[in-house]
Design an enzyme around this catalytic site. Structure first.
Site, PDB file in Angstrom:
ATOM      1  N   GLU A 306       0.887  -1.165   0.000  1.00 62.56           N
ATOM      2  CA  GLU A 306       0.000   0.000   0.000  1.00 62.56           C
ATOM      3  C   GLU A 306       0.921   1.210   0.000  1.00 62.56           C
ATOM      4  OE1 GLU A 306      -1.701   3.009   0.957  1.00 62.56           O
ATOM      5  OE2 GLU A 306      -2.364   2.190   2.890  1.00 62.56           O
ATOM      6  N   CYS A 340      -1.716   8.848   2.617  1.00 60.59           N
ATOM      7  CA  CYS A 340      -1.361   8.294   1.305  1.00 60.59           C
ATOM      8  C   CYS A 340      -2.418   8.664   0.271  1.00 60.59           C
ATOM      9  CB  CYS A 340      -1.217   6.792   1.409  1.00 60.59           C
ATOM     10  SG  CYS A 340      -2.580   6.016   2.266  1.00 60.59           S
ATOM     11  N   GLU A 437       4.265  13.216  -4.511  1.00 63.33           N
ATOM     12  CA  GLU A 437       3.569  13.146  -3.228  1.00 63.33           C
ATOM     13  C   GLU A 437       4.305  14.046  -2.239  1.00 63.33           C
ATOM     14  OE1 GLU A 437       3.749   9.377  -0.869  1.00 63.33           O
ATOM     15  OE2 GLU A 437       1.575   9.599  -0.891  1.00 63.33           O
TER      16      GLU A 437
HETATM   17  P1  NAI Z   1       9.261   4.486   4.014  1.00 60.30           P
HETATM   18  O1  NAI Z   1       8.463   3.807   2.984  1.00 60.30           O
HETATM   19  O2  NAI Z   1      10.747   4.523   3.810  1.00 60.30           O
HETATM   20  O3  NAI Z   1       8.975   3.810   5.445  1.00 60.30           O
HETATM   21  C1  NAI Z   1       7.836   3.027   5.732  1.00 60.30           C
HETATM   22  C2  NAI Z   1       8.253   1.809   6.532  1.00 60.30           C
HETATM   23  O4  NAI Z   1       9.204   1.062   5.781  1.00 60.30           O
HETATM   24  C3  NAI Z   1       8.942   2.146   7.859  1.00 60.30           C
HETATM   25  O5  NAI Z   1       8.597   1.174   8.811  1.00 60.30           O
HETATM   26  C4  NAI Z   1      10.412   2.020   7.500  1.00 60.30           C
HETATM   27  O6  NAI Z   1      11.235   1.738   8.605  1.00 60.30           O
HETATM   28  C5  NAI Z   1      10.383   0.856   6.531  1.00 60.30           C
HETATM   29  N1  NAI Z   1      11.529   0.802   5.634  1.00 60.30           N
HETATM   30  C6  NAI Z   1      12.260   1.833   5.153  1.00 60.30           C
HETATM   31  N2  NAI Z   1      13.266   1.365   4.372  1.00 60.30           N
HETATM   32  C7  NAI Z   1      13.157   0.016   4.348  1.00 60.30           C
HETATM   33  C8  NAI Z   1      13.887  -1.036   3.722  1.00 60.30           C
HETATM   34  N3  NAI Z   1      14.968  -0.782   2.968  1.00 60.30           N
HETATM   35  N4  NAI Z   1      13.485  -2.310   3.911  1.00 60.30           N
HETATM   36  C9  NAI Z   1      12.404  -2.577   4.659  1.00 60.30           C
HETATM   37  N5  NAI Z   1      11.686  -1.632   5.289  1.00 60.30           N
HETATM   38  C10 NAI Z   1      12.038  -0.351   5.140  1.00 60.30           C
HETATM   39  O7  NAI Z   1       8.692   5.944   4.196  1.00 60.30           O
HETATM   40  P2  NAI Z   1       9.322   7.192   4.967  1.00 60.30           P
HETATM   41  O8  NAI Z   1      10.784   7.251   4.701  1.00 60.30           O
HETATM   42  O9  NAI Z   1       8.875   7.151   6.374  1.00 60.30           O
HETATM   43  O10 NAI Z   1       8.586   8.387   4.235  1.00 60.30           O
HETATM   44  C11 NAI Z   1       8.956   8.768   2.905  1.00 60.30           C
HETATM   45  C12 NAI Z   1       7.742   9.119   2.107  1.00 60.30           C
HETATM   46  O11 NAI Z   1       6.954   7.974   1.907  1.00 60.30           O
HETATM   47  C13 NAI Z   1       6.779  10.111   2.759  1.00 60.30           C
HETATM   48  O12 NAI Z   1       7.198  11.432   2.612  1.00 60.30           O
HETATM   49  C14 NAI Z   1       5.534   9.819   2.013  1.00 60.30           C
HETATM   50  O13 NAI Z   1       5.537  10.464   0.766  1.00 60.30           O
HETATM   51  C15 NAI Z   1       5.586   8.314   1.798  1.00 60.30           C
HETATM   52  N6  NAI Z   1       4.819   7.568   2.817  1.00 60.30           N
HETATM   53  C16 NAI Z   1       3.647   6.986   2.437  1.00 60.30           C
HETATM   54  C17 NAI Z   1       2.856   6.336   3.366  1.00 60.30           C
HETATM   55  C18 NAI Z   1       1.570   5.699   3.004  1.00 60.30           C
HETATM   56  O14 NAI Z   1       0.666   5.682   3.832  1.00 60.30           O
HETATM   57  N7  NAI Z   1       1.442   5.102   1.836  1.00 60.30           N
HETATM   58  C19 NAI Z   1       3.248   6.280   4.785  1.00 60.30           C
HETATM   59  C20 NAI Z   1       4.525   6.863   5.068  1.00 60.30           C
HETATM   60  C21 NAI Z   1       5.260   7.484   4.104  1.00 60.30           C
END
Ligand code: NAI
Ligand code: MG
Length: 539
Positions: A306, A340, A437
C-alpha cells in the site's frame, strides 16, 4: 510463571493514571496568539507545550510474549514532533532480533495452539482485545498523539474507536472463513480448504500507527496466522502498548511479535527472511519496490503493498462551492497532509475557479495549528525533521514555479515541525507540486474546462490510490467513478474508512487490498483436496 513478563518500565509507566490530562488539555483553547492573517503564530504553536502525564523512559521489543532488549543492546530515541525532544528510548532491532522474532512466530505457528484452535476462540481473543483498547483508550490516544503529532481529538475520538471497531470486524470474520465444495469432472469429491498462510511479516509507517497496526494485524490473526510486525522508527510506542493488551486478552506467546527499528536494519531482514511466508508493507513507493525485490530474491513470498498517491479531488461546475471548499480542505489537510490518499491535486472547473480559490485560501487561513494536545487544534506538527524538510523543499519548488502562493509557505516557530497551511493556485500539471507526493499541508489548485479533459489529466499519473468527485449530477458521478483509475473513488465525501470498505491502489500505488473481505485473501492459502467418490480399482 504467573505474572506476564512485560518490560517493567513500559508497563509501570503506561499504567499510571492520567485523569488530570484531559482537564489540563481541554482547559485552554490554544490558539490565542494568532497574527493578523489568522495563522497560528510562533507563540501559539510552541510556547504552550502540554506535558502528557504518562512517562515512558524505555521500551523493548515484544518477542515470544516477553518484552526483551535488542541482541545488540542498542537503542534509539523516539522524538516528540512538537519539540524534537526525546520521549523515550526504544530497543533498536536488527537482523538478529528479526530472526528471533521470526523463530518465535514460526514455533507458534507450527507447534502452538493459535492456527488450530477453534476459530470462535480466536474471535473471542480479538473481541477481548477490542474491549481492552476501549478501557485503555486514553493512554493509547495520548501516546499516539505524542509520538506522531496528530491532534489528540483525532486520536481519541476517531482513531482509537476505529482501532476497536476494526478488531471487532475481524473477530466477526474469524469463524466464517471456509472453503468450497467444487463440482469436478469424473467421480471426484473436491473441496477447498482455506488455511492460514503461516508467518506474516508486516512493515508499517508512522502516519496512522495504530490504524496501520489494525489493517495488518487484524486479518492476519483472524485467519490464524502468526506474525512479526516492524513498526516505523518515528512511532514505535503504540503498537507495543497494543501488543501488551493483546497478551492481556489471552493471545498465546509468539503469535504477535513486534520489533522496533529502522528500515534497512530491521525492515529489510524481515522482507528477505526465508521463514516468512507473506509480506505486507505500507509506505513509500520507493521502499515498496525495495521490499518487493527482497521478497522475490529470497523465497518468493507473496507481497501486498500500500504505497504513495497523488489523488485528484475534482470539483465540478455544479458543486456547492462552500461545501466543496470544506471537503477539499479536509481531503488535503487532514492528518497534517500526511495521508497516502490525500486529495493533493484539487481540480476546479474554470467557471467556479476564482471563487473556489478565494474561499480555499480563507479556509486555510482559519485552520487552527498548534500543540495537538490542545482542544480545537486541527493541525499539529509534521512527524519529524525529514518530513518537515521534504515538505519545505516542495513549497520552495512551488515558489520557484509560476504557481501563485495564496497563503502559508513558512515554518511556524523555531522548534518542532509546524508548517503553515499552504495553498497554491494556478498550478500546472508539469510542476513538481502537482506530480509528486508532498505528504504535507500544501494544497495545489488546478483549473479544468470539461470532464473529458479532467479525466485524462486526473489519470495522467503513475499513482492510482484514490480520487474524489464533487458534483450534484448523478450522471457526472457515474461517469467519473467508471473513468477514474484509482482503488477508491469517493463521491461527495472523502476519507470514509469503514472496516468493510476495501482499500488499495492501482498502478504504482500498490498491490492488493486491505480491509474488508478482500484483506482475508492476503492471509490465506487455498488447498484443493481431491478424492474419488468410490474406491477406485487401483487401491
Ligand atoms: P518508508 O516507505 O521509507 O517507510 C515506511 C516503513 O518502511 C517504515 O517502517 C520504515 O522503517 C520501513 N523501511 C524503510 N526502508 C526500508 C527497507 N529498505 N526495507 C524494509 N523496510 C524499510 O517511508 P518514509 O521514509 O517514512 O517516508 C517517505 C515518504 O513515503 C513520505 O514522505 C511519504 O511520501 C511516503 N509515505 C507513504 C505512506 C503511506 O501511507 N502510503 C506512509 C509513510 C510514508
Ligand atoms: Mg524511508
Amino acid at each position: 510463571m504467573a505474572a506476564r513478563r512485560f518490560s517493567p518500565l513500559f508497563f509501570r509507566s503506561l499504567s499510571a493514571p492520567s485523569s488530570s490530562f484531559l482537564t489540563r488539555s481541554s482547559g485552554k483553547n490554544g490558539f490565542s496568539g494568532r497574527n493578523s492573517k489568522g495563522f497560528a503564530t510562533t507563540a501559539a504553536a510552541v510556547e504552550e507545550i502540554i506535558n502528557p502525564p504518562v512517562q515512558v523512559s524505555y521500551t523493548q521489543h515484544l518477542i515470544n510474549g516477553n518484552f526483551v532488549d535488542s541482541a545488540s543492546g542498542k537503542t534509539f530515541p523516539t522524538l516528540d514532533p512538537r519539540t524534537g525532544e526525546v520521549i523515550a528510548h526504544v530497543a533498536e532491532g536488527d537482523a538478529e532480533d528479526i530472526d528471533r522474532a521470526v523463530k518465535a512466530a514460526r514455533k507458534a505457528f507450527d507447534e502452538g495452539p493459535w492456527p488450530k484452535m477453534p476459530a470462535y476462540e480466536r474471535s473471542r481473543i480479538l473481541l477481548r482485545f477490542a474491549d481492552l483498547v476501549e478501557k485503555n483508550s486514553e493512554e493509547l490516544a495520548i501516546l499516539e498523539t505524542w509520538d506522531n503529532g496528530k491532534p489528540y481529538e483525532q486520536s481519541s475520538k476517531s482513531e482509537i474507536p476505529m482501532l476497536a471497531r476494526l478488531f471487532r470486524y475481524y473477530a466477526g470474520w474469524a469463524d466464517k472463513i471456509h472453503g468450497l465444495t467444487v463440482p469436478a469432472d469424473g467421480n471426484y469429491h473436491v473441496q477447498t480448504l482455506h488455511e492460514p498462510i503461516g508467518v506474516a511479516g508486516q512493515i508499517i509507517p508512522w502516519n496512522f500507527p495504530l490504524l496501520m497496526f489494525a489493517w495488518k494485524v487484524g486479518p492476519a490473526l483472524a485467519c490464524g496466522n502468526t506474525l512479526v510486525l516492524k513498526t516505523a522508527e518515528q512511532t514505535p510506542l503504540t503498537a507495543l502498548y497494543a501488543g501488551k493488551l493483546f497478551h492481556e486478552a489471552g493471545l498465546p506467546d509468539g503469535v504477535l511479535n513486534i520489533v522496533s527499528g529502522y528500515g534497512p536494519e530491521a525492515g529489510a531482514p524481515l522482507a528477505s527472511h526465508m521463514d516468512v511466508d507473506k509480506l505486507a508493507f505500507t509506505g513509500s513507493t520507493e521502499t515498496g519496490k525495495v521490499v518487493l525485490e527482497l521478497a522475490a530474491k529470497s523465497n518468493l513470498k507473496p507481497v501486498t503493498l500500500e504505497l504513495g498517491g497523488k489523488s485528484p479531488f475534482i470539483v465540478c461546475e455544479d458543486a456547492d462551492i462552500d461545501k466543496a471548499v470544506e471537503l477539499a480542505h479536509f481531503a488535503l489537510f487532514f492528518n497534517q497532509g500526511q495521508c497516502c490518499c490525500a486529495g493533493s491535486r484539487t481540480y476546479v472547473h474554470e467557471r467556479v475557479y476564482d471563487e473556489f480559490v478565494e474561499k480555499a485560501k480563507a479556509r486555510a487561513l482559519r485552520r487552527a495549528v498548534g500543540d495537538p494536545f490542545k482542544k480545537g487544534i486541527e493541525q499539529g506538527p509534521q512527524v519529524d525533521s525529514e518530513q518537515f524538510e521534504k515538505v519545505m523543499r516542495y513549497i520552495r519548488s512551488g515558489l520557484e514555479s509560476d504557481a501563485v502562493l495564496e497563503c502559508g509557505g513558512e515554518r511556524i516557530g523555531n522548534k518542532g515541525y509546524f508548517i503553515q497551511p499552504t495553498v497554491f493556485s494556478n498550478v500546472k500539471e508539469d510542476m513538481l507540486i502537482a506530480r509528486d507526493e508532498i505528504f504535507g499541508p500544501v494544497q495545489s489548485i488546478l483549473k479544468f474546462k470539461d470532464l473529458d479533459e479532467v479525466i485524462q489529466r486526473a489519470n495522467n499519473t503513475r499513482y492510482g490510490l484514490a480520487a474524489g468527485v464533487f458534483t450534484r449530477s448523478l450522471e457526472t458521478a457515474n461517469r467519473m467513478t467508471r473513468a477514474l483509475r484509482a482503488g477508491t473513488v469517493w463521491v461527495n465525501c472523502f476519507d470514509v474508512f469503514d472496516a468493510a470498505i476495501p482499500f488499495g491502489g492501482y498502478k504504482m500505488s500498490g498491490i492488493g487490498r486491505e480491509k474488508g473481505i478482500y484483506s482475508l485473501h492476503n492471509y490465506l492459502q487455498v488447498k484443493a483436496v481431491v478424492a474419488p467418490l468410490k474406491n477406485p480399482a487401483w487401491i
